[in-house]
Design a protein around this motif. Structure first.
Motif, PDB file in Angstrom:
ATOM      1  N   LYS A  82      50.524  56.642  69.818  1.00 19.39           N
ATOM      2  CA  LYS A  82      49.611  57.561  70.498  1.00 19.39           C
ATOM      3  C   LYS A  82      48.180  57.042  70.536  1.00 19.39           C
ATOM      4  O   LYS A  82      47.231  57.813  70.564  1.00 19.39           O
ATOM      5  CB  LYS A  82      49.669  58.958  69.888  1.00 19.39           C
ATOM      6  CG  LYS A  82      51.026  59.600  70.008  1.00 19.39           C
ATOM      7  CD  LYS A  82      51.015  61.007  69.454  1.00 19.39           C
ATOM      8  CE  LYS A  82      52.382  61.635  69.565  1.00 19.39           C
ATOM      9  NZ  LYS A  82      52.420  62.982  69.024  1.00 19.39           N
ATOM     10  N   ASN A  83      48.049  55.735  70.554  1.00 17.72           N
ATOM     11  CA  ASN A  83      46.720  55.139  70.670  1.00 17.72           C
ATOM     12  C   ASN A  83      46.364  55.012  72.138  1.00 17.72           C
ATOM     13  O   ASN A  83      47.181  54.618  72.962  1.00 17.72           O
ATOM     14  CB  ASN A  83      46.679  53.759  70.007  1.00 17.72           C
ATOM     15  CG  ASN A  83      46.774  53.856  68.499  1.00 17.72           C
ATOM     16  OD1 ASN A  83      46.199  54.749  67.907  1.00 17.72           O
ATOM     17  ND2 ASN A  83      47.512  52.944  67.904  1.00 17.72           N
ATOM     18  N   SER A  84      45.174  55.334  72.444  1.00 16.63           N
ATOM     19  CA  SER A  84      44.683  55.162  73.809  1.00 16.63           C
ATOM     20  C   SER A  84      43.383  54.374  73.749  1.00 16.63           C
ATOM     21  O   SER A  84      42.808  54.170  72.689  1.00 16.63           O
ATOM     22  CB  SER A  84      44.477  56.513  74.484  1.00 16.63           C
ATOM     23  OG  SER A  84      43.527  57.276  73.773  1.00 16.63           O
ATOM     24  N   LYS A  85      42.958  53.938  74.896  1.00 12.70           N
ATOM     25  CA  LYS A  85      41.724  53.148  74.973  1.00 12.70           C
ATOM     26  C   LYS A  85      40.631  53.981  75.622  1.00 12.70           C
ATOM     27  O   LYS A  85      40.906  54.835  76.463  1.00 12.70           O
ATOM     28  CB  LYS A  85      41.978  51.883  75.793  1.00 12.70           C
ATOM     29  CG  LYS A  85      43.015  50.976  75.162  1.00 12.70           C
ATOM     30  CD  LYS A  85      43.303  49.776  76.026  1.00 12.70           C
ATOM     31  CE  LYS A  85      44.401  48.940  75.378  1.00 12.70           C
ATOM     32  NZ  LYS A  85      44.878  47.889  76.238  1.00 12.70           N
ATOM     33  N   PRO A  86      39.402  53.722  75.272  1.00 15.06           N
ATOM     34  CA  PRO A  86      38.296  54.459  75.898  1.00 15.06           C
ATOM     35  C   PRO A  86      38.208  54.157  77.395  1.00 15.06           C
ATOM     36  O   PRO A  86      38.568  53.068  77.847  1.00 15.06           O
ATOM     37  CB  PRO A  86      37.058  53.948  75.174  1.00 15.06           C
ATOM     38  CG  PRO A  86      37.518  53.055  74.091  1.00 15.06           C
ATOM     39  CD  PRO A  86      38.955  52.769  74.291  1.00 15.06           C
ATOM     40  N   ILE A  87      37.722  55.125  78.138  1.00 13.90           N
ATOM     41  CA  ILE A  87      37.590  54.963  79.585  1.00 13.90           C
ATOM     42  C   ILE A  87      36.645  53.806  79.913  1.00 13.90           C
ATOM     43  O   ILE A  87      36.796  53.144  80.935  1.00 13.90           O
ATOM     44  CB  ILE A  87      37.136  56.281  80.252  1.00 13.90           C
ATOM     45  CG1 ILE A  87      37.269  56.217  81.775  1.00 13.90           C
ATOM     46  CG2 ILE A  87      35.697  56.604  79.888  1.00 13.90           C
ATOM     47  CD1 ILE A  87      38.670  56.205  82.279  1.00 13.90           C
ATOM     48  N   TRP A 110      36.830  50.947  82.931  1.00 11.29           N
ATOM     49  CA  TRP A 110      35.737  50.644  83.861  1.00 11.29           C
ATOM     50  C   TRP A 110      35.366  49.164  83.790  1.00 11.29           C
ATOM     51  O   TRP A 110      35.132  48.527  84.811  1.00 11.29           O
ATOM     52  CB  TRP A 110      34.519  51.501  83.573  1.00 11.29           C
ATOM     53  CG  TRP A 110      34.713  52.971  83.875  1.00 11.29           C
ATOM     54  CD1 TRP A 110      35.611  53.526  84.748  1.00 11.29           C
ATOM     55  CD2 TRP A 110      34.012  54.056  83.283  1.00 11.29           C
ATOM     56  NE1 TRP A 110      35.503  54.874  84.732  1.00 11.29           N
ATOM     57  CE2 TRP A 110      34.526  55.243  83.860  1.00 11.29           C
ATOM     58  CE3 TRP A 110      33.006  54.147  82.343  1.00 11.29           C
ATOM     59  CZ2 TRP A 110      34.065  56.503  83.522  1.00 11.29           C
ATOM     60  CZ3 TRP A 110      32.545  55.406  82.014  1.00 11.29           C
ATOM     61  CH2 TRP A 110      33.063  56.559  82.599  1.00 11.29           C
ATOM     62  N   LYS A 111      35.300  48.639  82.587  1.00 15.25           N
ATOM     63  CA  LYS A 111      34.952  47.231  82.416  1.00 15.25           C
ATOM     64  C   LYS A 111      36.002  46.336  83.066  1.00 15.25           C
ATOM     65  O   LYS A 111      35.651  45.376  83.758  1.00 15.25           O
ATOM     66  CB  LYS A 111      34.823  46.901  80.923  1.00 15.25           C
ATOM     67  CG  LYS A 111      34.346  45.505  80.660  1.00 15.25           C
ATOM     68  CD  LYS A 111      34.161  45.281  79.169  1.00 15.25           C
ATOM     69  CE  LYS A 111      33.686  43.846  78.917  1.00 15.25           C
ATOM     70  NZ  LYS A 111      33.514  43.573  77.494  1.00 15.25           N
TER      71      LYS A 111
END
Length: 73
Positions: free
Chosen positions: A59-64, A68-69
């Motif tokens: 359940k790990n997600s990455k920051p938005i 964008w990068k």
């Protein structure tokens, strides 16, 4: 390719009225519904796969900001 389907009289009236109300042919109404259904099922499969991947990744997600990068935004 030609495909034949059998409809009851009530189904035919309903289908013709739908097509008429949307200013499309009966053929286009059936084609639109068919391909929308195919796309919906494909999207559901992709969503299920993405959710399974999310669960496998604990359940790990990455920051938005990382998205964008990666998109140079």
């Amino acid at each position: 390719m030609k495909i034949n389907i059998q409809l009851t009289q009530e189904e035919m009236i309903l289908a013709k009225n739908y097509a008429k109300n949307h200013s499309i042919t009966l053929e286009d109404a059936f084609k639109n519904f068919l391909f929308e259904k195919i796309e919906d099922e494909y999207d559901a499969i992709l969503a299920e796969k993405a959710y399974e991947d999310y669960l496998k990744d604990e359940k790990n997600s990455k920051p938005i900001s990382e998205l964008w990068k990666s998109l140079d935004l």
